[in-house]
Design a protein around this motif. Structure first.
Motif, PDB file in Angstrom:
ATOM      1  N   MET A  44       0.843  -1.402   0.041  1.00 26.40           N
ATOM      2  CA  MET A  44       0.039  -0.018  -0.040  1.00 26.40           C
ATOM      3  C   MET A  44       0.899   1.324   0.117  1.00 26.40           C
ATOM      4  N   ALA A  45       2.012   1.165   0.810  1.00 31.02           N
ATOM      5  CA  ALA A  45       2.910   2.370   0.964  1.00 31.02           C
ATOM      6  C   ALA A  45       3.646   2.665  -0.231  1.00 31.02           C
ATOM      7  N   LEU A  46       3.999   1.622  -0.822  1.00 30.11           N
ATOM      8  CA  LEU A  46       4.700   1.602  -2.103  1.00 30.11           C
ATOM      9  C   LEU A  46       3.995   2.248  -3.253  1.00 30.11           C
ATOM     10  N   ASN A  47       2.729   1.636  -3.310  1.00 35.38           N
ATOM     11  CA  ASN A  47       1.934   1.887  -4.295  1.00 35.38           C
ATOM     12  C   ASN A  47       1.492   3.326  -4.251  1.00 35.38           C
ATOM     13  N   ASP A  48       1.346   4.118  -3.272  1.00 36.24           N
ATOM     14  CA  ASP A  48       1.218   5.444  -3.317  1.00 36.24           C
ATOM     15  C   ASP A  48       2.564   6.128  -3.454  1.00 36.24           C
ATOM     16  N   TRP A  49       3.742   5.815  -3.267  1.00 39.13           N
ATOM     17  CA  TRP A  49       4.723   6.247  -3.652  1.00 39.13           C
ATOM     18  C   TRP A  49       5.086   6.198  -5.131  1.00 39.13           C
ATOM     19  N   ALA A  50       4.762   5.021  -5.894  1.00 38.39           N
ATOM     20  CA  ALA A  50       5.193   4.930  -7.250  1.00 38.39           C
ATOM     21  C   ALA A  50       3.732   5.816  -7.962  1.00 38.39           C
ATOM     22  N   ASP A  51       2.748   5.972  -7.355  1.00 39.76           N
ATOM     23  CA  ASP A  51       1.749   6.624  -8.030  1.00 39.76           C
ATOM     24  C   ASP A  51       1.407   8.047  -7.599  1.00 39.76           C
ATOM     25  N   ARG A  52       2.624   8.523  -7.055  1.00 43.99           N
ATOM     26  CA  ARG A  52       2.343   9.928  -6.415  1.00 43.99           C
ATOM     27  C   ARG A  52       2.021  10.860  -7.440  1.00 43.99           C
ATOM     28  N   GLU A  53       2.736  10.731  -8.762  1.00 39.38           N
ATOM     29  CA  GLU A  53       2.366  11.888  -9.860  1.00 39.38           C
ATOM     30  C   GLU A  53       0.905  11.631 -10.325  1.00 39.38           C
ATOM     31  N   GLU A  54       0.499  10.649 -10.735  1.00 40.50           N
ATOM     32  CA  GLU A  54      -0.640   9.896 -11.426  1.00 40.50           C
ATOM     33  C   GLU A  54      -1.817  10.703 -10.282  1.00 40.50           C
ATOM     34  N   ASP A  55      -1.485  10.234  -8.990  1.00 42.35           N
ATOM     35  CA  ASP A  55      -2.538  10.553  -8.205  1.00 42.35           C
ATOM     36  C   ASP A  55      -2.720  12.423  -7.897  1.00 42.35           C
ATOM     37  N   ALA A  56      -1.590  13.004  -8.051  1.00 40.83           N
ATOM     38  CA  ALA A  56      -1.640  14.387  -8.000  1.00 40.83           C
ATOM     39  C   ALA A  56      -2.315  14.797  -9.194  1.00 40.83           C
ATOM     40  N   ALA A  57      -2.828  14.059 -10.182  1.00 40.71           N
ATOM     41  CA  ALA A  57      -3.616  14.667 -11.253  1.00 40.71           C
ATOM     42  C   ALA A  57      -5.009  14.100 -10.879  1.00 40.71           C
ATOM     43  N   GLU A  58      -5.132  12.848 -10.563  1.00 44.53           N
ATOM     44  CA  GLU A  58      -6.428  12.134 -10.639  1.00 44.53           C
ATOM     45  C   GLU A  58      -6.936  12.139  -9.044  1.00 44.53           C
ATOM     46  N   ARG A  59      -6.226  12.097  -8.254  1.00 42.74           N
ATOM     47  CA  ARG A  59      -6.487  11.837  -6.825  1.00 42.74           C
ATOM     48  C   ARG A  59      -6.006  12.759  -5.710  1.00 42.74           C
ATOM     49  N   PRO A  60      -5.853  13.992  -6.064  1.00 39.41           N
ATOM     50  CA  PRO A  60      -5.252  14.847  -5.176  1.00 39.41           C
ATOM     51  C   PRO A  60      -5.488  14.808  -3.742  1.00 39.41           C
ATOM     52  N   HIS A  61      -6.402  14.420  -3.286  1.00 40.22           N
ATOM     53  CA  HIS A  61      -6.836  13.949  -1.908  1.00 40.22           C
ATOM     54  C   HIS A  61      -5.992  12.946  -1.145  1.00 40.22           C
ATOM     55  N   ARG A  62      -5.314  12.204  -1.883  1.00 42.78           N
ATOM     56  CA  ARG A  62      -4.233  11.203  -1.364  1.00 42.78           C
ATOM     57  C   ARG A  62      -3.145  11.733  -0.531  1.00 42.78           C
ATOM     58  N   PRO A  63      -2.648  10.934   0.473  1.00 43.03           N
ATOM     59  CA  PRO A  63      -1.848  11.515   1.552  1.00 43.03           C
ATOM     60  C   PRO A  63      -0.681  12.149   0.943  1.00 43.03           C
ATOM     61  N   ILE A  64       0.004  11.605  -0.090  1.00 43.27           N
ATOM     62  CA  ILE A  64       1.110  12.382  -0.820  1.00 43.27           C
ATOM     63  C   ILE A  64       0.978  13.503  -1.537  1.00 43.27           C
ATOM     64  N   PRO A  65      -0.129  13.376  -2.656  1.00 41.83           N
ATOM     65  CA  PRO A  65      -0.347  14.491  -3.120  1.00 41.83           C
ATOM     66  C   PRO A  65      -0.910  15.525  -2.255  1.00 41.83           C
ATOM     67  N   SER A  66      -1.673  15.460  -1.060  1.00 42.51           N
ATOM     68  CA  SER A  66      -2.185  16.309  -0.286  1.00 42.51           C
ATOM     69  C   SER A  66      -1.070  17.039   0.812  1.00 42.51           C
ATOM     70  N   GLY A  67       0.068  16.415   0.634  1.00 44.91           N
ATOM     71  CA  GLY A  67       1.136  16.819   1.486  1.00 44.91           C
ATOM     72  C   GLY A  67       1.191  16.434   2.882  1.00 44.91           C
ATOM     73  N   ARG A  68       0.185  15.396   3.183  1.00 35.23           N
ATOM     74  CA  ARG A  68       0.256  14.765   4.660  1.00 35.23           C
ATOM     75  C   ARG A  68       1.360  13.910   4.855  1.00 35.23           C
ATOM     76  N   ILE A  69       1.781  13.201   3.712  1.00 35.47           N
ATOM     77  CA  ILE A  69       3.004  12.301   3.897  1.00 35.47           C
ATOM     78  C   ILE A  69       4.091  12.771   2.996  1.00 35.47           C
ATOM     79  N   ARG A  70       5.256  12.449   3.293  1.00 38.69           N
ATOM     80  CA  ARG A  70       6.569  12.956   2.197  1.00 38.69           C
ATOM     81  C   ARG A  70       6.672  11.753   1.610  1.00 38.69           C
ATOM     82  N   PRO A  71       7.058  11.568   0.200  1.00 39.35           N
ATOM     83  CA  PRO A  71       7.493  10.550  -0.505  1.00 39.35           C
ATOM     84  C   PRO A  71       8.342   9.733   0.082  1.00 39.35           C
ATOM     85  N   GLY A  72       9.425  10.355   0.751  1.00 41.91           N
ATOM     86  CA  GLY A  72      10.428   9.523   1.339  1.00 41.91           C
ATOM     87  C   GLY A  72      10.055   8.649   2.432  1.00 41.91           C
ATOM     88  N   ALA A  73       9.074   9.321   3.238  1.00 47.99           N
ATOM     89  CA  ALA A  73       8.785   8.414   4.220  1.00 47.99           C
ATOM     90  C   ALA A  73       7.806   7.388   3.680  1.00 47.99           C
TER      91      ALA A  73
END
Length: 339
Positions: A44-73
């Motif tokens: 789950m964590a790796l999925n969000d890290w790998a899809d962070r750019e795609e989620d920024a466009a399609e799902r900006p509410h997710r933890p990484i695009p919204s800034g709640r969690i840093r990609p490195g974390a």
């Protein structure tokens, strides 16, 4: 990021694997469950890290695009959870580690490269298949008897993952229609009595009886008198046939259903309802919201499917324990998205 509702679908993998082996869950089964949970959350964590750019466009509410969690974390969490999962599998024994290692490799390969290729659904199905076999390997040190149950769970996962490829865009009714057909087939296969190596019919589990040839009833006895030679030389004795008719045979009693048949059928129907209805809605209207509901329903349906497979193996208490996770998953799904 960790999708708590989906986490309730994980323990049933190892428990179903143990049930398929005809064994009760033990301490090694618990280690397998812990390993599965860690590897699942690593994915789950790796999925969000790998899809962070795609989620920024399609799902900006997710933890990484919204800034709640840093990609490195997120990436560090994926690595740490994978290490812990493999360590727990190693504690369960070498056979368990031999399954957990390719499972972890499949999770990372899916998130980092295979997800957006035609091999993506197959890889995800393979991960679920290995997860069930992990429970079998940890519990009994082998996996052969658990292969049929693992194949059925893998087929369901293949259908769900295929539908999920359109959950953000929708527009294709073929995938949910195929998943609906797969659900009907899996329901039929799950409700059938188990047979084959490792299944209940050959393990002497409750509800099975050895096959014996029927014993003739005395009520159908027929006696024949043998002609005797006559004591008078000039007289020929006529042969005689005497049929002794005793009381007519009583009508056979209906064969009782094996223990667990009703439970297995009820759980299989619950699986069909949980997955089938959202698949049907997405087939009739393949919009993104209905497609996402179909994916969520398919994920939640893993719980009654695991329970039905456990009941099919004769482990009714394990089946009930797995089924009890369903309401918890549904409750948390109202607060956190499954997908």
């Amino acid at each position: 990021m960790l999708r708590l509702p989906a986490l309730f679908t994980v323990p049933g993998d190892a428990l179903t694997g143990a049930a398929a082996m005809g064994a009760r869950p033990n301490s090694r089964t618990l280690l397998a469950i812990g390993s599965s949970l860690c590897l699942y959350e690593a994915g789950m964590a790796l999925n969000d890290w790998a899809d962070r750019e795609e989620d920024a466009a399609e799902r900006p509410h997710r933890p990484i695009p919204s800034g709640r969690i840093r990609p490195g974390a997120a990436l560090a969490a994926a690595g740490a959870l994978t290490a812990v999962g493999l360590a727990l599998a190693a504690r369960a024994g070498r056979p368990a580690l031999a399954v957990a290692a390719p499972l972890a490799a499949t999770v990372w390969a899916y998130d980092l490269g295979l997800k957006h290729t035609p091999a993506g659904p197959v890889a995800m199905a393979g991960a679920r298949t290995l997860d069930l076999l992990l429970g079998a390997a940890a519990t009994k040190g082998r996996t052969r008897e658990a292969l049929p149950s693992a194949a059925l769970l893998g087929a369901h996962t293949l259908a769900v993952t295929t539908v999920s490829r359109d959950e953000t865009q929708g527009g294709r009714p073929l995938a949910p229609l195929a998943a609906l057909a797969a659900t009907a087939l899996l329901t039929h296969l799950t409700t059938r009595p188990p047979a084959g190596p490792g299944e209940a019919a050959t393990r002497g589990l409750p509800g099975t009886t050895p096959h014996t040839a029927p014993t003739p009833s005395p009520s159908t006895a027929v006696t024949t008198s043998v002609p005797r030679p006559s004591s008078t030389p000039h007289t020929t004795a006529s042969p005689r046939l005497r049929l002794t008719a005793l009381s007519p045979p009583s009508s056979p009693h209906p064969t009782p259903l094996p223990p667990g048949t009703t439970l297995r059928t009820a759980l299989a129907l619950l699986y069909a309802s949980t997955a089938g209805r959202p698949y049907l809605h997405a087939t009739l209207n393949p919009s993104p919201p209905l497609t996402q509901r179909a994916v969520g329903g398919g994920i939640r349906a893993m719980i009654p499917l695991q329970a039905a497979l456990s009941a099919r193996s004769g482990a009714n208490l394990t089946a009930l324990a797995i089924a009890a996770l369903g309401p918890l998953a549904a409750r948390f799904a109202k607060k956190v998205s499954v997908t």
